[in-house]
Write a protein that holds these residues in place. Structure first.
Motif, mmCIF file in Angstrom:
data_model
loop_
_atom_site.group_PDB
_atom_site.id
_atom_site.type_symbol
_atom_site.label_atom_id
_atom_site.label_comp_id
_atom_site.label_asym_id
_atom_site.label_seq_id
_atom_site.Cartn_x
_atom_site.Cartn_y
_atom_site.Cartn_z
ATOM 1 N N HIS A 185 65.060 85.483 21.208
ATOM 2 C CA HIS A 185 63.979 84.532 20.994
ATOM 3 C C HIS A 185 64.503 83.401 20.113
ATOM 4 O O HIS A 185 65.462 83.586 19.362
ATOM 5 N N VAL A 186 63.845 82.259 20.225
ATOM 6 C CA VAL A 186 64.303 81.082 19.473
ATOM 7 C C VAL A 186 63.125 80.480 18.717
ATOM 8 O O VAL A 186 62.034 80.364 19.258
ATOM 9 N N VAL A 187 63.387 80.105 17.472
ATOM 10 C CA VAL A 187 62.437 79.295 16.700
ATOM 11 C C VAL A 187 63.184 78.016 16.340
ATOM 12 O O VAL A 187 64.339 78.075 15.912
ATOM 13 N N THR A 188 62.558 76.874 16.554
ATOM 14 C CA THR A 188 63.253 75.619 16.262
ATOM 15 C C THR A 188 62.320 74.618 15.605
ATOM 16 O O THR A 188 61.113 74.621 15.861
ATOM 17 N N ALA A 189 62.927 73.753 14.777
ATOM 18 C CA ALA A 189 62.164 72.656 14.159
ATOM 19 C C ALA A 189 62.573 71.332 14.810
ATOM 20 O O ALA A 189 62.242 70.268 14.302
ATOM 21 N N VAL A 234 60.164 80.696 22.825
ATOM 22 C CA VAL A 234 60.742 79.567 22.092
ATOM 23 C C VAL A 234 59.575 78.945 21.331
ATOM 24 O O VAL A 234 58.643 78.432 21.937
ATOM 25 N N ALA A 235 59.616 79.053 20.020
ATOM 26 C CA ALA A 235 58.498 78.571 19.203
ATOM 27 C C ALA A 235 58.946 77.335 18.425
ATOM 28 O O ALA A 235 60.090 77.273 17.969
ATOM 29 N N PHE A 236 58.039 76.349 18.280
ATOM 30 C CA PHE A 236 58.482 75.049 17.749
ATOM 31 C C PHE A 236 57.406 74.375 16.903
ATOM 32 O O PHE A 236 57.308 73.147 16.888
ATOM 33 N N GLU A 237 56.627 75.180 16.183
ATOM 34 C CA GLU A 237 55.564 74.603 15.349
ATOM 35 C C GLU A 237 56.116 73.574 14.361
ATOM 36 O O GLU A 237 55.486 72.536 14.100
ATOM 37 N N ALA A 247 55.880 80.916 10.054
ATOM 38 C CA ALA A 247 54.708 81.311 10.859
ATOM 39 C C ALA A 247 55.147 81.605 12.302
ATOM 40 O O ALA A 247 54.672 82.572 12.921
ATOM 41 N N ASP A 248 56.042 80.782 12.826
ATOM 42 C CA ASP A 248 56.576 81.043 14.171
ATOM 43 C C ASP A 248 57.324 82.381 14.211
ATOM 44 O O ASP A 248 57.217 83.153 15.171
ATOM 45 N N LEU A 249 58.087 82.652 13.149
ATOM 46 C CA LEU A 249 58.833 83.926 13.108
ATOM 47 C C LEU A 249 57.862 85.103 13.136
ATOM 48 O O LEU A 249 58.075 86.084 13.854
#
Ligand code: HSE
Length: 436
Positions: free
Chosen positions: A99-103, A126-129, A312-314
């Protein structure tokens, strides 16, 4: 249950903030996520550098692929920015089932369509908040909290650096370059600050907001983009006299059969809440058909506000990583096979009001001639002021506020006005939105 191991790509402002928040709030985060979240490895180009977070217990590596390829790491957090090698690293992580979290707003705005297609194929999130408006949870609001609404328009201050500069110019009379330097020192500005002042960063964010609000693919190349570099102290002053503030806005609006996507400086009534959002703060107004206008306000940049969104995304990812992929919230809010192909309108087709500042010879009939040309093009005048000229100068400023007009009509009228011998310089125009 064992903690989830995550790998950070980047240990600068946002990376450092993320480590600090994860460690300071570890207990609360574990209670929310159901498992601990452990930073196992972090990529940094300069491992010996002084940083804002402790690094004990984190294996620092100078090759980002050592994070992505590590079989122990379940979630890759991309915080290096830019599109290369970020894109290659993210695509590889997805390929490996991570899984990916990105800014990274540029990454999502430019390559989100292919990233989400690949992520759906591999069943990963893929979360990008953190990519839009820093600490304001605007992605979650649009994707989940307002899911019952037909979104009509969004208008937001979504670049903290630009807002900081405009606020300081207005309140302190400071020079543009001096304020920009301060924003860079405070870690608000992009690596290339022209992204902030030319509106590119805001256009990246608006692309993402519009896709989620309207269920359309990401189309950064079709956003009309104008920055704040041509705003002068006198425009700021005249706007104030007329009861307006100049803000740099991202606007996404359903209009006729299409969608307007535009980023530009804009006069807005001084009494609007948005007009009173100052400094590095961001704010986004979303109008849904059921809820009406709603406003979201908060810090748009900085280490911990952005880390707040990353963490929060994590937590979201950890909560649902074992759930069936079909039952997760879709990346772009709408189911991937239900995106619509609404056309994006060219800027000539948009309708907005205008602030026009002319520099004209102080002679009889000039005001009447300009008003006649505007009338010939069906442009109605809302207000007009003429200012006294400076000693020794023959030209005087003449300022008009117009009612709403199609932009192509205003272009035609402006060419005719600029051809008048009494008009001494190109018209300075700024769009005006009442945000009603
Ligand atoms: N440079 C950006 C801003 C940082 O000033 O808003 C957050 O995206």
């Amino acid at each position: 249950m064992q903690p989830v191991k995550i790998g950070l790509l980047g240990l600068g402002t946002v990376g450092g903030g993320t480590v600090n928040v994860l460690s300071r709030n570890a207990l609360e985060i574990t209670r929310r996520a159901g498992r601990g979240i452990e930073v196992a490895r972090a990529f940094t180009r300069s491992p010996g550098k002084r940083r804002i977070c402790p690094t004990e217990g984190i294996e620092l590596v100078t090759d980002p692929w050592q994070v992505v390829e590590d079989p122990e790491i379940a979630i890759v957090v991309e915080l290096i920015g830019g599109t290369s090698p970020a894109l290659e690293l993210v695509m590889r992580a997805i390929e490996l089932g991570k899984h990916v979290v990105t800014a990274n707003k540029a990454l999502i705005a430019l390559h989100g369509n292919e990233i989400f297609a690949k992520a759906s194929e591999k069943g990963v999130m893929v979360a990008f908040e953190a990519a839009v408006a820093g600490g304001i949870p605007i992605i979650k609001v649009l994707r989940e909290a307002l899911a019952g609404n037909r979104i009509e328009w969004i208008a937001g201050i979504i670049n903290g650096t630009g807002n900081f500069i405009l606020s300081e110019m207005r309140d302190q009379g400071r020079e543009f370059s001096d304020v920009l330097e301060e924003a860079q020192r405070l870690g608000y500005a992009e690596a290339d600050p022209t992204f902030d002042v030319e509106g590119i960063d805001a256009a990246h964010k608006l692309t993402i907001l519009a896709a989620i609000a309207f269920g359309i693919p990401l189309r950064f190349d079709q956003v009309y983009t104008e920055g704040i570099t041509r705003i002068t102290p006198e425009d700021v002053r005249y706007a104030e006299e007329l009861g307006y503030r100049i803000k740099h806005l991202g606007i996404a609006r359903r209009s006729g059969q299409g969608v307007e996507l535009r980023v530009h400086p804009c006069l807005i009534p001084a009494r609007r809440l948005l007009a009173n959002v100052d400094g590095v703060m961001n704010a986004v107004v979303v109008r849904g058909d059921a809820v009406g206008p709603t406003l979201y306000y908060g810090p748009g940049a900085g280490a911990e506000p952005t880390a707040s969104a990353v963490v929060a995304d994590l937590v979201d990812v950890v909560r649902v990583m074992t759930a069936d992929p079909e039952n997760r919230v879709p990346h772009l809010a709408f189911q991937p096979d239900a995106l619509s192909d609404l056309p994006l309108l060219p800027v000539g087709e948009i309708e907005t009001a205008y602030y026009l500042r002319l520099s004209v010879a102080d002679e009889p009939g000039v005001l009447a001639d300009v008003a006649r040309i505007l009338a010939d093009h069906g442009i109605s005048i809302e207000a007009v002021i003429q200012k006294e000229g400076q000693a020794g100068q023959t030209a005087v400023p003449l300022i008009f506020l117009t009612h709403k007009v199609k932009e192509s009509k205003l272009d035609e009228a402006a060419s005719r006005i600029e051809a008048m011998p009494a008009v001494k310089a190109p018209i300075h125009r700024i769009r005006l939105e009442t945000l009603e």
